[in-house]
Design an enzyme around this catalytic site. Structure first.
Site, PDB file in Angstrom:
ATOM      1  N   LYS A  71       0.837  -1.187   0.000  1.00  0.00           N
ATOM      2  CA  LYS A  71       0.000   0.000   0.000  1.00  0.00           C
ATOM      3  C   LYS A  71       0.884   1.253   0.000  1.00  0.00           C
ATOM      4  O   LYS A  71       2.037   1.215   0.429  1.00  0.00           O
ATOM      5  CB  LYS A  71      -0.919   0.019   1.229  1.00  0.00           C
ATOM      6  CG  LYS A  71      -1.882  -1.166   1.296  1.00  0.00           C
ATOM      7  CD  LYS A  71      -2.953  -1.077   0.216  1.00  0.00           C
ATOM      8  CE  LYS A  71      -3.945  -2.225   0.308  1.00  0.00           C
ATOM      9  NZ  LYS A  71      -3.402  -3.518  -0.121  1.00  0.00           N
ATOM     10  N   ASP A  72       0.325   2.352  -0.479  1.00  0.00           N
ATOM     11  CA  ASP A  72       1.066   3.599  -0.577  1.00  0.00           C
ATOM     12  C   ASP A  72       1.600   4.041   0.785  1.00  0.00           C
ATOM     13  O   ASP A  72       0.958   3.853   1.809  1.00  0.00           O
ATOM     14  CB  ASP A  72       0.165   4.704  -1.137  1.00  0.00           C
ATOM     15  CG  ASP A  72      -0.249   4.445  -2.568  1.00  0.00           C
ATOM     16  OD1 ASP A  72      -1.125   3.587  -2.768  1.00  0.00           O
ATOM     17  OD2 ASP A  72       0.299   5.091  -3.472  1.00  0.00           O
ATOM     18  N   ARG A  73       2.765   4.669   0.762  1.00  0.00           N
ATOM     19  CA  ARG A  73       3.311   5.234   1.995  1.00  0.00           C
ATOM     20  C   ARG A  73       2.620   6.547   2.327  1.00  0.00           C
ATOM     21  O   ARG A  73       2.170   6.748   3.459  1.00  0.00           O
ATOM     22  CB  ARG A  73       4.825   5.470   1.851  1.00  0.00           C
ATOM     23  CG  ARG A  73       5.456   6.073   3.109  1.00  0.00           C
ATOM     24  CD  ARG A  73       6.877   6.534   2.870  1.00  0.00           C
ATOM     25  NE  ARG A  73       6.939   7.636   1.925  1.00  0.00           N
ATOM     26  CZ  ARG A  73       6.692   8.914   2.232  1.00  0.00           C
ATOM     27  NH1 ARG A  73       6.346   9.244   3.462  1.00  0.00           N
ATOM     28  NH2 ARG A  73       6.774   9.844   1.316  1.00  0.00           N
TER      29      ARG A  73
END
Length: 352
Positions: A80-82
Site C-alpha cells: 500500500k502507498d506510503r
C-alpha cells in the site's frame, strides 16, 4: 521518462484542470477488501492495521520486531502507498506461541485496530479489491465538466494502466531494468530483482494498452483477443460471437493485454500483431523477462470503477469514493480528470 511515455494517452480527452492530491495523508485513504472468513483459532495471528505515512514493508518490520519473530514470519496481501492513510491485513506465524504484546509497534503512524487467529497465513494477492476515498484539493476545474467526465468514467471505466509510481521517480526503475536487460543479467538482491522485473512487465503492458487507447480499441473485443472477467486470471480466445458478448457492455468482461514472460503470445489476429510488434521493439526486455522464468500472464485492458460516488466538500475540493480490483491504481482514475500539481503550487503538473 515522461508520464506519457510511461503510461500513454488519456482515453477521455485533455485534463479538465489541476488539483493537489495527498496534501495530507487523509486525502488518500485505502481500505483493503478481504473476503476471507477468519476462524478465531490457529497458529497465525491476523492483524487489521491502520498506517499513516508508512509503507507496508516497514510496517511488517516493526510488527516483527515487536513480536520477536523474523520478518519472514509476517505476511500481507499487497503493498500500500506510503503517503496515505491505509488499512490492511497482516498475519504473523506464531506456532505454539501466545499472542505477543505489540504495543511497541504502535504510535501515531501505526495502529492495530483488530486481531484474530486463523489456521492459515495471509497469502500475497489474497485481497479481492481495495476501497478508496480520495480528496482533491486546490481544485481548479469546472464542476459541470467534472460531473460529466465522472459520469463517463462510471459508465465506461478507464484504461487499466499501471500507475507511474510503479516505475519510480522519472521512470528510474525502467531505466535500471533496461540496463540489466542489455546485459541479460539479474540483480542478486531479491527485492531489487522483483521490483525491476515488475517495472519491466508493467512498462511493456502499458505500451500495448497505450496503442489500443490511441486507436480506440482498448474497450472493444476483436477476433483473436484474449478475454477475461474482471476478477479472474483465466482467459479465453474471442471469436466473432464473443466480440458481441453482452457482458462486455456491462463492464464484466474485457479484452486483455500481455504481462510478458516465457513463450509466445497466445493472442491472435490484430492483438497478436500488436503484441509481437511491441516485443520486437523491446526485445531485450522481453528476453530478459523470459530468462528470469516469468510466466506469460494477462491483465485486463479496461478498469471498471466500482461504486463510484463523488461530492464537493468545499468549492475547491472534490471527494471521490470507489472500489478497484486488487493490483489496480487509483491514480489512473484521477488522471482522466485533472493534472496533479505539488501542494502549494498551481501551475506545474507533476507525474503520478
Amino acid at each position: 521518462m515522461t508520464e506519457l511515455e510511461l503510461l500513454g494517452p488519456r482515453a477521455t480527452g485533455e485534463a479538465l484542470g489541476t488539483a493537489v492530491l495527498k496534501a495530507v495523508a487523509e486525502d488518500f485513504q485505502v481500505d483493503e477488501v478481504l473476503d476471507i472468513p477468519l476462524s478465531g483459532q490457529g497458529e497465525h495471528l491476523w492483524l487489521w492495521v491502520e498506517k499513516r505515512d508508512l509503507n507496508t514493508e516497514e510496517a511488517a518490520r516493526r510488527l516483527a520486531r515487536a513480536a520477536g519473530v523474523p520478518v519472514r514470519s509476517i505476511s500481507y496481501a499487497g503493498l500500500k502507498d506510503r503517503q496515505a492513510l491505509t488499512r490492511q491485513w497482516f498475519s504473523l506465524h506464531l506456532p505454539g506461541k501466545a499472542d505477543p504484546d505489540l504495543s511497541r509497534a504502535q504510535d501515531q503512524t501505526l495502529r492495530i485496530l483488530k486481531q484474530i487467529r486463523h489456521q492459515r497465513k495471509l497469502q500475497r494477492g489474497a485481497h479481492a479489491a481495495n476501497g478508496f476515498t480520495l480528496r482533491l484539493t486546490a481544485l481548479q476545474a469546472d464542476r459541470q465538466a467534472l460531473d460529466a467526465r465522472l459520469e463517463l468514467l462510471k459508465a465506461q471505466g478507464v484504461p487499466n494502466y499501471f500507475g507511474a509510481q510503479r516505475f519510480g521517480f522519472a521512470g528510474g526503475n525502467v531505466h535500471d531494468a533496461l540496463d540489466w536487460a542489455q546485459r541479460q543479467a539479474l540483480p542478486e538482491q531479491r527485492n531489487v530483482r522483483s521490483r525491476l522485473l515488475s517495472a519491466a512487465r508493467s512498462y511493456l503492458f502499458n505500451q500495448v494498452l497505450a496503442a489500443r487507447v490511441a486507436d480506440g480499441t482498448w474497450q472493444q473485443a476483436q477476433v483473436g483477443d484474449l478475454l477475461a472477467f474482471t476478477d479472474s486470471r483465466s482467459f479465453f480466445v474471442a471469436g466473432e460471437a464473443e466480440c458481441v458478448d453482452p457482458r462486455l457492455a456491462i463492464l464484466d468482461l474485457h479484452p486483455s493485454g500481455p504481462l510478458w514472460g516465457m513463450g509466445d503470445t497466445p493472442a491472435g489476429g490484430a492483438a497478436a500483431t500488436l503484441e509481437q510488434t511491441t516485443a520486437e521493439a523491446h526485445s531485450a526486455l522481453c528476453q530478459w523477462l523470459a530468462r528470469a522464468g516469468m510466466d506469460h500472464e494477462r491483465r485486463i485492458l479496461r478498469l471498471p470503477i466500482g461504486r463510484l460516488t463523488w461530492h464537493y466538500p468545499e468549492p475547491d475540493s472534490l471527494q471521490m469514493e470507489f472500489v478497484l480490483p486488487a493490483g489496480c491504481f487509483a491514480t489512473v482514475v484521477v488522471r482522466e480528470l485533472v493534472d496533479l500539481v505539488p501542494a502549494g503550487q498551481t501551475d506545474s503538473p507533476c507525474v503520478f
